[in-house]
Design a protein around this motif. Structure first.
Motif, PDB file in Angstrom:
ATOM      1  N   ILE A 158       0.843  -1.205   0.000  1.00 53.01           N
ATOM      2  CA  ILE A 158       0.000   0.000   0.000  1.00 53.01           C
ATOM      3  C   ILE A 158       0.874   1.249   0.000  1.00 53.01           C
ATOM      4  CG2 ILE A 158      -1.666   1.315   1.352  1.00 53.01           C
ATOM      5  CD1 ILE A 158      -2.857  -1.336   2.254  1.00 53.01           C
ATOM      6  N   GLY A 159       1.999   1.178   0.733  1.00 51.96           N
ATOM      7  CA  GLY A 159       2.906   2.317   0.769  1.00 51.96           C
ATOM      8  C   GLY A 159       3.534   2.616  -0.581  1.00 51.96           C
ATOM      9  N   ALA A 160       3.588   1.636  -1.461  1.00 47.27           N
ATOM     10  CA  ALA A 160       4.108   1.874  -2.804  1.00 47.27           C
ATOM     11  C   ALA A 160       3.000   2.212  -3.790  1.00 47.27           C
ATOM     12  CB  ALA A 160       4.873   0.635  -3.294  1.00 47.27           C
ATOM     13  N   ILE A 161       1.850   1.534  -3.673  1.00 51.40           N
ATOM     14  CA  ILE A 161       0.763   1.719  -4.645  1.00 51.40           C
ATOM     15  C   ILE A 161       0.148   3.103  -4.535  1.00 51.40           C
ATOM     16  CG2 ILE A 161      -1.569   0.972  -5.242  1.00 51.40           C
ATOM     17  CD1 ILE A 161      -0.686  -1.886  -4.543  1.00 51.40           C
ATOM     18  N   VAL A 162      -0.131   3.550  -3.319  1.00 54.75           N
ATOM     19  CA  VAL A 162      -0.855   4.824  -3.153  1.00 54.75           C
ATOM     20  C   VAL A 162      -0.074   6.003  -3.722  1.00 54.75           C
ATOM     21  CG1 VAL A 162      -1.781   6.437  -1.449  1.00 54.75           C
ATOM     22  CG2 VAL A 162      -2.242   3.992  -1.233  1.00 54.75           C
ATOM     23  N   PRO A 163       1.194   6.216  -3.347  1.00 48.42           N
ATOM     24  CA  PRO A 163       1.902   7.361  -3.940  1.00 48.42           C
ATOM     25  C   PRO A 163       2.115   7.217  -5.437  1.00 48.42           C
ATOM     26  CG  PRO A 163       3.396   6.045  -2.592  1.00 48.42           C
ATOM     27  CD  PRO A 163       2.023   5.547  -2.325  1.00 48.42           C
ATOM     28  N   ALA A 164       2.357   5.979  -5.915  1.00 50.29           N
ATOM     29  CA  ALA A 164       2.546   5.790  -7.353  1.00 50.29           C
ATOM     30  C   ALA A 164       1.279   6.148  -8.114  1.00 50.29           C
ATOM     31  CB  ALA A 164       2.956   4.351  -7.643  1.00 50.29           C
ATOM     32  N   ALA A 165       0.123   5.705  -7.613  1.00 53.17           N
ATOM     33  CA  ALA A 165      -1.138   6.023  -8.278  1.00 53.17           C
ATOM     34  C   ALA A 165      -1.409   7.526  -8.248  1.00 53.17           C
ATOM     35  CB  ALA A 165      -2.281   5.263  -7.613  1.00 53.17           C
ATOM     36  N   ILE A 166      -1.117   8.178  -7.121  1.00 45.47           N
ATOM     37  CA  ILE A 166      -1.330   9.626  -7.024  1.00 45.47           C
ATOM     38  C   ILE A 166      -0.429  10.365  -8.003  1.00 45.47           C
ATOM     39  CG2 ILE A 166      -1.030  11.626  -5.521  1.00 45.47           C
ATOM     40  CD1 ILE A 166      -1.942   9.862  -3.190  1.00 45.47           C
ATOM     41  N   LEU A 167       0.837   9.967  -8.075  1.00 40.88           N
ATOM     42  CA  LEU A 167       1.778  10.646  -8.970  1.00 40.88           C
ATOM     43  C   LEU A 167       1.411  10.430 -10.434  1.00 40.88           C
ATOM     44  CD1 LEU A 167       5.080   9.864  -7.050  1.00 40.88           C
ATOM     45  CD2 LEU A 167       4.008  12.104  -7.321  1.00 40.88           C
ATOM     46  N   LEU A 168       0.970   9.231 -10.776  1.00 37.97           N
ATOM     47  CA  LEU A 168       0.524   8.996 -12.149  1.00 37.97           C
ATOM     48  C   LEU A 168      -0.720   9.829 -12.467  1.00 37.97           C
ATOM     49  CD1 LEU A 168       1.053   5.136 -12.499  1.00 37.97           C
ATOM     50  CD2 LEU A 168       2.273   6.933 -13.746  1.00 37.97           C
ATOM     51  N   GLY A 169      -1.638   9.934 -11.503  1.00 40.50           N
ATOM     52  CA  GLY A 169      -2.816  10.761 -11.720  1.00 40.50           C
ATOM     53  C   GLY A 169      -2.465  12.231 -11.882  1.00 40.50           C
ATOM     54  N   LEU A 170      -1.526  12.719 -11.072  1.00 39.48           N
ATOM     55  CA  LEU A 170      -1.074  14.101 -11.225  1.00 39.48           C
ATOM     56  C   LEU A 170      -0.397  14.319 -12.569  1.00 39.48           C
ATOM     57  CD1 LEU A 170       0.345  14.829  -7.654  1.00 39.48           C
ATOM     58  CD2 LEU A 170      -1.779  15.681  -8.645  1.00 39.48           C
ATOM     59  N   GLY A 171       0.315  13.287 -13.040  1.00 36.97           N
ATOM     60  CA  GLY A 171       0.950  13.391 -14.358  1.00 36.97           C
ATOM     61  C   GLY A 171      -0.082  13.507 -15.469  1.00 36.97           C
ATOM     62  N   VAL A 172      -1.176  12.751 -15.368  1.00 36.72           N
ATOM     63  CA  VAL A 172      -2.245  12.859 -16.369  1.00 36.72           C
ATOM     64  C   VAL A 172      -2.848  14.256 -16.353  1.00 36.72           C
ATOM     65  CG1 VAL A 172      -4.526  12.004 -17.000  1.00 36.72           C
ATOM     66  CG2 VAL A 172      -2.748  10.394 -16.326  1.00 36.72           C
ATOM     67  N   LYS A 173      -3.088  14.792 -15.171  1.00 36.74           N
ATOM     68  CA  LYS A 173      -3.638  16.145 -15.064  1.00 36.74           C
ATOM     69  C   LYS A 173      -2.668  17.171 -15.636  1.00 36.74           C
ATOM     70  CE  LYS A 173      -5.433  19.415 -11.643  1.00 36.74           C
ATOM     71  NZ  LYS A 173      -5.699  19.645 -10.188  1.00 36.74           N
TER      72      LYS A 173
END
Length: 208
Positions: free
Chosen positions: A88-103
């Motif tokens: 979870i400590g790896a998935i959550v920040p990775a998903a957030i950063l990928l989402g910010l990259g899309v934005k």
């Protein structure tokens, strides 16, 4: 260190005060080159693939945790809990950063479109199409998406009752979906930029 801010949108028509059309094209070229570099350049690629790797590692930790939970013993459950926290400590920040990259990519495309509408500079516009960089994003992303589909659908088709567990199904199908999603994001990024370039930079735009 924080990244420098993106080049801003061009000023509204009532506030534009370029001394001549050459000065306008100079600012247009600088802004669009920087926006194109931030969209498809090496730093963007390194960040994207590092976030993707972090997402894959996180899901791998979750898969290990699910397999240890199936053992049912106290040491296994304790080890599984550790892997869940790591995952979870790896998935959550990775998903957030990928989402910010899309934005951020959406913002870059909007600003590229706004600067492109100010005029036309064939020498600059030819480099902004960046077909090589678009292809460098497209090919590995397509390969990753294909591997993800093969991992999830292939495992589901070859699963054997009584031998493959629910933990195995969750791990392999989930990992395949993660790979497919990351590959899809990369393909959308590459195709979206090239479509914008062909649509917006094909013909000279009208002057303001």
């Amino acid at each position: 260190m924080p990244r420098p801010p993106l080049p801003p949108l061009p000023p509204p028509p009532e506030l534009r005060c370029w001394p001549d059309h050459g000065a306008l094209l100079g600012d247009r070229a600088r802004a669009m080159r920087e926006l194109g570099r931030r969209a498809l350049g090496a730093p963007a690629a390194v960040g994207f693939w590092l976030y993707a790797l972090l997402l894959v590692v996180g899901w791998g930790c979750v898969g290990v945790a699910l397999q240890t939970f199936e053992e049912g013993g106290f040491p296994e459950v304790l080890i599984g809990g550790v892997f869940v926290v790591l995952g979870i400590g790896a998935i959550v920040p990775a998903a957030i950063l990928l989402g910010l990259g899309v934005k951020r990519d959406r913002v870059i495309r909007e600003r590229l479109r706004a600067w492109g509408e100010l005029g036309s500079d064939p020498a600059v516009d030819l480099t902004l199409r960046a077909p090589g960089r678009s292809l460098a994003w497209l090919l590995p992303s397509f390969a990753l998406a294909a591997v993800g589909l093969w991992a999830s659908l292939g495992w589901a088709a070859g699963a054997r009752a009584g031998q493959d567990t629910y933990a195995d199904a969750t791990y392999f199908i989930g990992m395949g979906c993660v790979l497919w999603l990351v590959g899809l994001l990369g393909m959308v990024k590459a195709v979206g930029h090239y479509r914008w370039a062909l649509r917006s930079l094909r013909a000279p735009a009208g002057r303001p």
